[in-house]
Enzyme design. Structure first.
Site, PDB file in Angstrom:
ATOM      1  N   ARG A 203      42.509  35.762  44.229  1.00  0.00           N
ATOM      2  CA  ARG A 203      42.794  36.695  45.330  1.00  0.00           C
ATOM      3  C   ARG A 203      44.301  36.723  45.556  1.00  0.00           C
ATOM      4  O   ARG A 203      44.915  35.697  45.874  1.00  0.00           O
ATOM      5  CB  ARG A 203      42.094  36.240  46.614  1.00  0.00           C
ATOM      6  CG  ARG A 203      40.565  36.134  46.494  1.00  0.00           C
ATOM      7  CD  ARG A 203      39.912  37.489  46.345  1.00  0.00           C
ATOM      8  NE  ARG A 203      38.469  37.397  46.122  1.00  0.00           N
ATOM      9  CZ  ARG A 203      37.546  37.642  47.035  1.00  0.00           C
ATOM     10  NH1 ARG A 203      37.915  37.974  48.264  1.00  0.00           N
ATOM     11  NH2 ARG A 203      36.270  37.555  46.741  1.00  0.00           N
ATOM     12  N   GLU A 205      46.375  37.303  47.870  1.00  0.00           N
ATOM     13  CA  GLU A 205      46.604  37.385  49.312  1.00  0.00           C
ATOM     14  C   GLU A 205      47.739  36.436  49.693  1.00  0.00           C
ATOM     15  O   GLU A 205      47.737  35.275  49.286  1.00  0.00           O
ATOM     16  CB  GLU A 205      45.325  37.020  50.065  1.00  0.00           C
ATOM     17  CG  GLU A 205      44.173  37.967  49.741  1.00  0.00           C
ATOM     18  CD  GLU A 205      42.824  37.461  50.223  1.00  0.00           C
ATOM     19  OE1 GLU A 205      41.947  38.292  50.484  1.00  0.00           O
ATOM     20  OE2 GLU A 205      42.655  36.233  50.320  1.00  0.00           O
ATOM     21  N   ARG A 211      43.510  26.780  54.725  1.00  0.00           N
ATOM     22  CA  ARG A 211      42.163  27.100  54.254  1.00  0.00           C
ATOM     23  C   ARG A 211      42.123  28.155  53.164  1.00  0.00           C
ATOM     24  O   ARG A 211      41.040  28.582  52.771  1.00  0.00           O
ATOM     25  CB  ARG A 211      41.314  27.558  55.441  1.00  0.00           C
ATOM     26  CG  ARG A 211      41.950  28.690  56.227  1.00  0.00           C
ATOM     27  CD  ARG A 211      41.335  28.844  57.597  1.00  0.00           C
ATOM     28  NE  ARG A 211      40.120  29.642  57.610  1.00  0.00           N
ATOM     29  CZ  ARG A 211      39.224  29.608  58.593  1.00  0.00           C
ATOM     30  NH1 ARG A 211      39.395  28.791  59.609  1.00  0.00           N
ATOM     31  NH2 ARG A 211      38.159  30.363  58.554  1.00  0.00           N
ATOM     32  N   HIS A 212      43.277  28.592  52.661  1.00  0.00           N
ATOM     33  CA  HIS A 212      43.307  29.650  51.653  1.00  0.00           C
ATOM     34  C   HIS A 212      43.953  29.172  50.353  1.00  0.00           C
ATOM     35  O   HIS A 212      44.961  28.460  50.374  1.00  0.00           O
ATOM     36  CB  HIS A 212      44.074  30.876  52.165  1.00  0.00           C
ATOM     37  CG  HIS A 212      43.322  31.655  53.192  1.00  0.00           C
ATOM     38  ND1 HIS A 212      43.529  31.500  54.543  1.00  0.00           N
ATOM     39  CD2 HIS A 212      42.361  32.605  53.070  1.00  0.00           C
ATOM     40  CE1 HIS A 212      42.735  32.321  55.214  1.00  0.00           C
ATOM     41  NE2 HIS A 212      42.019  33.002  54.348  1.00  0.00           N
ATOM     42  N   GLU A 347      34.191  29.617  57.290  1.00  0.00           N
ATOM     43  CA  GLU A 347      33.330  30.410  56.416  1.00  0.00           C
ATOM     44  C   GLU A 347      33.368  29.844  55.004  1.00  0.00           C
ATOM     45  O   GLU A 347      34.427  29.803  54.370  1.00  0.00           O
ATOM     46  CB  GLU A 347      33.800  31.867  56.383  1.00  0.00           C
ATOM     47  CG  GLU A 347      33.008  32.749  55.419  1.00  0.00           C
ATOM     48  CD  GLU A 347      33.832  33.884  54.846  1.00  0.00           C
ATOM     49  OE1 GLU A 347      33.688  34.163  53.646  1.00  0.00           O
ATOM     50  OE2 GLU A 347      34.630  34.472  55.597  1.00  0.00           O
ATOM     51  N   SER A 350      29.851  34.024  51.742  1.00  0.00           N
ATOM     52  CA  SER A 350      29.614  35.414  52.109  1.00  0.00           C
ATOM     53  C   SER A 350      28.470  35.890  51.237  1.00  0.00           C
ATOM     54  O   SER A 350      28.477  35.670  50.019  1.00  0.00           O
ATOM     55  CB  SER A 350      30.861  36.258  51.879  1.00  0.00           C
ATOM     56  OG  SER A 350      30.645  37.591  52.287  1.00  0.00           O
ATOM     57  N   ARG A 398      36.433  25.003  49.864  1.00  0.00           N
ATOM     58  CA  ARG A 398      36.226  25.035  51.314  1.00  0.00           C
ATOM     59  C   ARG A 398      35.060  24.134  51.726  1.00  0.00           C
ATOM     60  O   ARG A 398      35.132  23.441  52.749  1.00  0.00           O
ATOM     61  CB  ARG A 398      35.972  26.461  51.775  1.00  0.00           C
ATOM     62  CG  ARG A 398      37.227  27.318  51.856  1.00  0.00           C
ATOM     63  CD  ARG A 398      36.928  28.630  52.561  1.00  0.00           C
ATOM     64  NE  ARG A 398      38.151  29.382  52.816  1.00  0.00           N
ATOM     65  CZ  ARG A 398      38.206  30.476  53.558  1.00  0.00           C
ATOM     66  NH1 ARG A 398      37.103  30.943  54.126  1.00  0.00           N
ATOM     67  NH2 ARG A 398      39.343  31.110  53.748  1.00  0.00           N
TER      68      ARG A 398
END
Length: 424
Positions: A203, A205, A211-212, A347, A350, A398
């Site tokens: 990703r 981002e 947490r990423h 989270e 998903s 995670r």
């Protein structure tokens, strides 16, 4: 002489053994010297005569000696040896003292020298625990008739659209690193009905949070012939239970070392509609939020439901179409059969039911301003009897982070990749 692992030492009191590993720590008391020898299974104390010249810590060594019980030694046992053989010396002091390694101290230094700091007990334990979680993932799904698949990681378009894609030059054309195996695992439902994959995803981002990651390990599941997203959540409940049981059974020493409190997992994880979750966040917890649940809202909800239901897990269900990918099954009232699984306020999953009607897929793509032509190969498969199906993806790092209580998700990956880190 056959090699003995350090974990086998307690069962060999009075016997002569041969150990091989790394010199983890050393101490000279003049007439006697102590070392801690580390191998893949643990650490044991070795007592050596004074006067021996010991190599630097992290040297690869071999010792032979007799096992004796000593309540003062780490683990209650030690090996009394007369000499130490250096198999390969460490050529310089380590940049971080491995026995004193601690996640909460100098995090950038620990990550910069990850190639050696990973040798520390508290650094390698999370990866051993994650390995057990993944093993439990595979074992349970294999027992339920799933087939493991291996999908492309160079793709023409992202599974979810958007701009968070890493572009690469593919022989003069644009290609991208896969955000997800989503489209391929749906296609493979038409082949095997039940499939899973364990593989990295990317990703692009520009996060800088605890947490990423920009590359992480995704545990993907997809299954056909379902009635609704309830079937998917029911499977995930049992899957998570099996993963935790496998970890408790096979990573006990690591869990004990990190003082892990195993999570509270009820027989049925609570299902909370998205609208109700937003109401709780705003009215009962007094927090602001945007179009979707943000990090602060997820943490607060995790604490709220832990207190209210006595569970560390909660499903947030009935997400609106506006915040879910185009392939999520719409219910006709602006909502979907999509869900997230929160674990201790984060989270980790998903998922939901997917669309299996090609006309509806095209409608949803257009509704989100995406070009159906870019997904033509994907859409084609739905013209050949795709059953109602659904699935989910668990972020391995995670899950590991929240299970252990790591301060940063980067410690749950051997060599993390974030917006600033491409080495080591």
């Amino acid at each position: 002489m056959e090699r003995t692992l350090t974990s086998e030492v307690p069962g060999k009191v009075g016997e002569e053994v041969e150990l091989q590993g790394w010199l983890h720590w050393r101490r000279n008391l003049g007439g006697i010297q102590f070392i801690l020898l580390r191998d893949r299974s643990g650490i044991v104390q070795v007592v050596l005569p004074g006067g021996l010249k010991l190599p630097l810590p992290e040297s690869a060594v071999r010792v032979r000696g007799v096992v004796v019980q000593n309540d003062k030694a780490p683990g209650g046992y030690e090996v009394q040896a007369e000499d130490l053989e250096v198999l390969q010396p460490s050529q310089q002091p380590t940049p971080v003292e491995i026995p004193k390694e601690e996640w909460r101290a100098n995090p950038e230094t620990l990550l910069t020298y990850r190639y050696v700091t990973l040798r520390g007990e508290k650094a390698r334990a999370p990866l051993k625990i994650q390995s057990a979680l993944v093993r439990g993932f595979r074992k349970y799904l294999d027992s339920q008739g799933f087939t493991e698949i291996f999908t492309p990681k160079l793709v023409r378009a992202g599974a979810e659209g958007g701009a968070n894609l890493f572009e690469v030059d593919y022989f003069g054309e644009s290609a991208y690193l896969a955000q997800s195996p989503q489209l391929y695992k749906q296609i493979m439902v038409g082949v095997y009905e039940r499939v899973y994959e364990v593989a990295p995803v990317w990703r692009a981002e520009e996060h800088a949070t605890s947490r990423h990651l920009n590359e992480y390990l995704s545990l993907d599941v997809e299954m056909g012939f379902i009635d609704s997203d309830e079937d998917v959540m029911a499977l995930e409940e049992e899957l998570v239970r099996a993963m935790l049981e496998e970890t408790a059974q096979t990573a006990g020493p690591e869990l004990a070392l990190l003082e892990v409190e195993m999570p509270k997992l009820p027989r049925e994880i609570p299902r909370v509609p998205y609208a109700e979750a937003k109401r709780i966040v705003k009215e009962e917890l007094g927090l602001g939020m945007g179009a979707d649940l943000n990090d602060e809202a997820e943490r607060a909800l995790g604490a709220y439901f832990a207190e209210k239901y006595g569970t560390d897990f909660v499903f947030i269900v009935q997400y609106p179409e506006s915040v879910r990918p185009f392939y999520t099954y719409p219910t006709g009232d602006g909502l979907t059969r999509g869900y997230d699984l929160l674990f201790r306020g984060l989270e980790i999953t998903s998922g939901g039911q997917r669309i299996h009607d090609p006309d509806v897929i095209v409608q949803q793509l257009e509704k989100k301003g995406m070009d159906p032509q870019r997904f033509r190969d994907y859409i084609e498969v739905f013209k050949y009897g795709m059953p109602p199906h659904g699935g989910f993806a668990i972020g391995a790092e995670r899950f590991t982070q929240k299970l252990i209580g790591l301060p940063n998700v980067r410690y749950a990956r051997a060599f993390p990749r974030d917006r600033h880190r491409l080495e080591p």
